[in-house]
Scaffold this active site. Structure first.
Site, PDB file in Angstrom:
ATOM      1  N   GLU A  79       0.839  -1.187   0.000  1.00  0.00           N
ATOM      2  CA  GLU A  79       0.000   0.000   0.000  1.00  0.00           C
ATOM      3  C   GLU A  79       0.883   1.249   0.000  1.00  0.00           C
ATOM      4  O   GLU A  79       0.435   2.345   0.321  1.00  0.00           O
ATOM      5  CB  GLU A  79      -0.968   0.001   1.185  1.00  0.00           C
ATOM      6  CG  GLU A  79      -0.348  -0.205   2.551  1.00  0.00           C
ATOM      7  CD  GLU A  79      -1.402  -0.292   3.646  1.00  0.00           C
ATOM      8  OE1 GLU A  79      -1.987   0.749   3.984  1.00  0.00           O
ATOM      9  OE2 GLU A  79      -1.625  -1.401   4.163  1.00  0.00           O
ATOM     10  N   CYS A 111      -3.288  -4.069   4.401  1.00  0.00           N
ATOM     11  CA  CYS A 111      -2.286  -5.016   4.905  1.00  0.00           C
ATOM     12  C   CYS A 111      -2.574  -6.461   4.508  1.00  0.00           C
ATOM     13  O   CYS A 111      -1.791  -7.362   4.814  1.00  0.00           O
ATOM     14  CB  CYS A 111      -2.202  -4.913   6.430  1.00  0.00           C
ATOM     15  SG  CYS A 111      -1.827  -3.245   6.999  1.00  0.00           S
ATOM     16  N   TYR A 143       2.477   7.973   9.317  1.00  0.00           N
ATOM     17  CA  TYR A 143       1.295   8.676   9.835  1.00  0.00           C
ATOM     18  C   TYR A 143       1.601  10.148  10.108  1.00  0.00           C
ATOM     19  O   TYR A 143       0.690  10.951  10.266  1.00  0.00           O
ATOM     20  CB  TYR A 143       0.803   8.015  11.125  1.00  0.00           C
ATOM     21  CG  TYR A 143       0.347   6.593  10.921  1.00  0.00           C
ATOM     22  CD1 TYR A 143      -0.924   6.315  10.440  1.00  0.00           C
ATOM     23  CD2 TYR A 143       1.203   5.530  11.174  1.00  0.00           C
ATOM     24  CE1 TYR A 143      -1.335   5.007  10.230  1.00  0.00           C
ATOM     25  CE2 TYR A 143       0.795   4.222  10.966  1.00  0.00           C
ATOM     26  CZ  TYR A 143      -0.466   3.962  10.494  1.00  0.00           C
ATOM     27  OH  TYR A 143      -0.861   2.676  10.282  1.00  0.00           O
ATOM     28  N   SER A 201     -10.878   0.605  14.221  1.00  0.00           N
ATOM     29  CA  SER A 201     -10.057  -0.392  13.532  1.00  0.00           C
ATOM     30  C   SER A 201      -9.733  -1.571  14.443  1.00  0.00           C
ATOM     31  O   SER A 201      -9.786  -2.732  14.020  1.00  0.00           O
ATOM     32  CB  SER A 201      -8.764   0.257  13.021  1.00  0.00           C
ATOM     33  OG  SER A 201      -8.080  -0.623  12.158  1.00  0.00           O
ATOM     34  N   HIS A 233      -1.520 -10.612  11.840  1.00  0.00           N
ATOM     35  CA  HIS A 233      -1.080  -9.325  11.311  1.00  0.00           C
ATOM     36  C   HIS A 233      -0.868  -8.407  12.513  1.00  0.00           C
ATOM     37  O   HIS A 233      -1.739  -8.301  13.387  1.00  0.00           O
ATOM     38  CB  HIS A 233      -2.128  -8.726  10.377  1.00  0.00           C
ATOM     39  CG  HIS A 233      -1.943  -7.260  10.157  1.00  0.00           C
ATOM     40  ND1 HIS A 233      -0.778  -6.750   9.635  1.00  0.00           N
ATOM     41  CD2 HIS A 233      -2.749  -6.190  10.424  1.00  0.00           C
ATOM     42  CE1 HIS A 233      -0.876  -5.426   9.572  1.00  0.00           C
ATOM     43  NE2 HIS A 233      -2.047  -5.068  10.045  1.00  0.00           N
TER      44      HIS A 233
END
Length: 389
Positions: A79, A111, A143, A201, A233
């Site tokens: 990404e 991801c 970020y 999330s 993950h």
């Protein structure tokens, strides 16, 4: 026919910042970073490294001349892509000197993409048993400085060769996957930094895990007791633990202790690299394989999650003498040779980016010990160098 991971390696940049020192500089209690999210060090990508070079350097460790001839499919999963049109896999294909009669594509779904790449590779091998597929999970998590997500940044890549009769792990069937259109994390085309609704999330990550795990048990007939370990993950190392804890009461105390112990082992590398998005699950798997004493034939569960969102649970079985095909010493040397930088230097590296208008730039690659580097931009074209060629 068995299909799975024949070789696996990773690469991370040569500089990092200590998370305790970053916490102090941000006026945060260090334990919030080291215990709260479970991170000790954060890899930083210098301007001479991008998703292409990270992937190529990771692959360089594991491929030999036979692989160069037999790899006829390069699946670049990221990404952090560097072009809206051209696949990063094409650059890597050239930098590694692979067989010209090959496919090269780029996959994207946050991801999760490397897991999709592996499943695509399995299908290719099923139809072409003599072939090998190079799957690359490569990313730079950004970020921004002084943002809530800063402590979960990182940089690195994992490279895997998928083949028939694999030496490391056979990938089993009974995959269970789930998709739902949500906005828990995203990065619009116009932004070089991600946006995230952290609490949402985290909730969705756990919800997806619980849903695919329930269906997986029904589909496969397997339970927690049948898993030697479960890898996750890891946007940060505490995230997978939160998910694991939601199902531990399904197992005996002995199984719970085994899973928790192996979980901690699976986070060693991630704790000292940070979030590498598409490669994070497979860095966790590598950490487990190279640092735990697992028997041949052990079954490893794996949960892949990509915000937006897609999740999948699947399993693999370790092959006979799988340890002989790992390169733990090389990875240990990679960690040992890394250089710690101050928070001030980290901020300087973070802000050092390529011109946004496509202007020409020449970069000094002499200070970057990586074999493959980005040396500049000319006429809007990134210039890559393999120092061994």
């Amino acid at each position: 026919m068995k299909i799975g991971i024949d070789k696996i390696g990773f690469y991370s940049p040569h500089v990092y910042v200590d998370m305790e020192k970053l916490a102090e500089a941000r006026g945060v209690e260090p334990a919030k970073f080291t215990i709260g999210i479970g991170q000790s060090q954060m890899a930083i990508a210098p301007i001479t490294q991008d998703s292409v070079t990270l992937a190529a350097n990771a692959a360089l460790q594991i491929i030999d001349e036979e692989d160069r001839e037999k790899i006829d499919f390069v699946i670049f999963c990221s990404e952090s892509g560097i072009d809206h049109s051209k696949s990063g896999g094409v650059y890597v294909h050239q930098l590694l000197g692979l067989n010209p009669h090959a496919r090269a594509v780029e996959l994207k779904q946050a991801c999760y993409a490397a897991t999709a790449g592996i499943q695509m590779a399995k299908g290719h091998i099923a139809l072409n048993p003599e072939s090998k597929v190079l799957v690359l999970g490569t990313d730079i998590a950004r970020y921004g400085l002084n943002t809530p997500g800063e402590s979960t940044q990182g940089a690195g890549a994992v490279a895997m060769i998928i083949s028939a009769n694999p030496h490391v792990m056979e990938l089993e069937q009974h995959n269970v996957y789930l998709t739902n259109d949500i906005m828990d994390f995203w990065r619009p085309i116009y932004s070089d930094k991600a946006f995230v609704d952290g609490k949402f999330s985290n909730e969705q990550y756990i919800l997806f895990f619980n849903k695919v795990w329930e269906v997986y048990k029904e589909k496969s007939g397997l339970e927690l007791k049948d898993m030697e370990a479960i890898c996750y993950h890891l946007p940060y190392t505490k995230m997978g633990l939160k998910a694991l804890r939601t199902v531990l009461d399904e197992a005996s105390e002995e199984v719970q202790e085994r899973l928790l112990k192996n979980y901690q082992t699976s986070t060693i590398y991630n704790r000292n690299v940070g979030n590498i998005y598409t490669g994070s699950l497979y860095l966790s798997l590598l950490s487990l394989l190279e640092n735990a004493d697992l028997e041949d034939g052990s079954r490893i569960g794996m949960f892949s999650y990509g915000s937006g969102a897609v999740g999948e649970f699947f399993t693999g079985v370790l092959q006979l003498n799988y340890r002989d095909y790992l390169i733990k010493e090389s990875h240990q040397q990679l960690f040992n040779k890394r250089e710690e930088v101050t928070v001030e230097k980290y901020e300087e590296i973070f802000e050092d980016v390529l011109p946004a208008d496509g202007s020409d730039i020449e970069l000094d690659i002499s200070k970057d010990p990586a074999t493959i580097c980005l040396s500049g931009v000319v006429d809007n074209k990134r210039q890559y160098v393999n120092k061994n060629r």
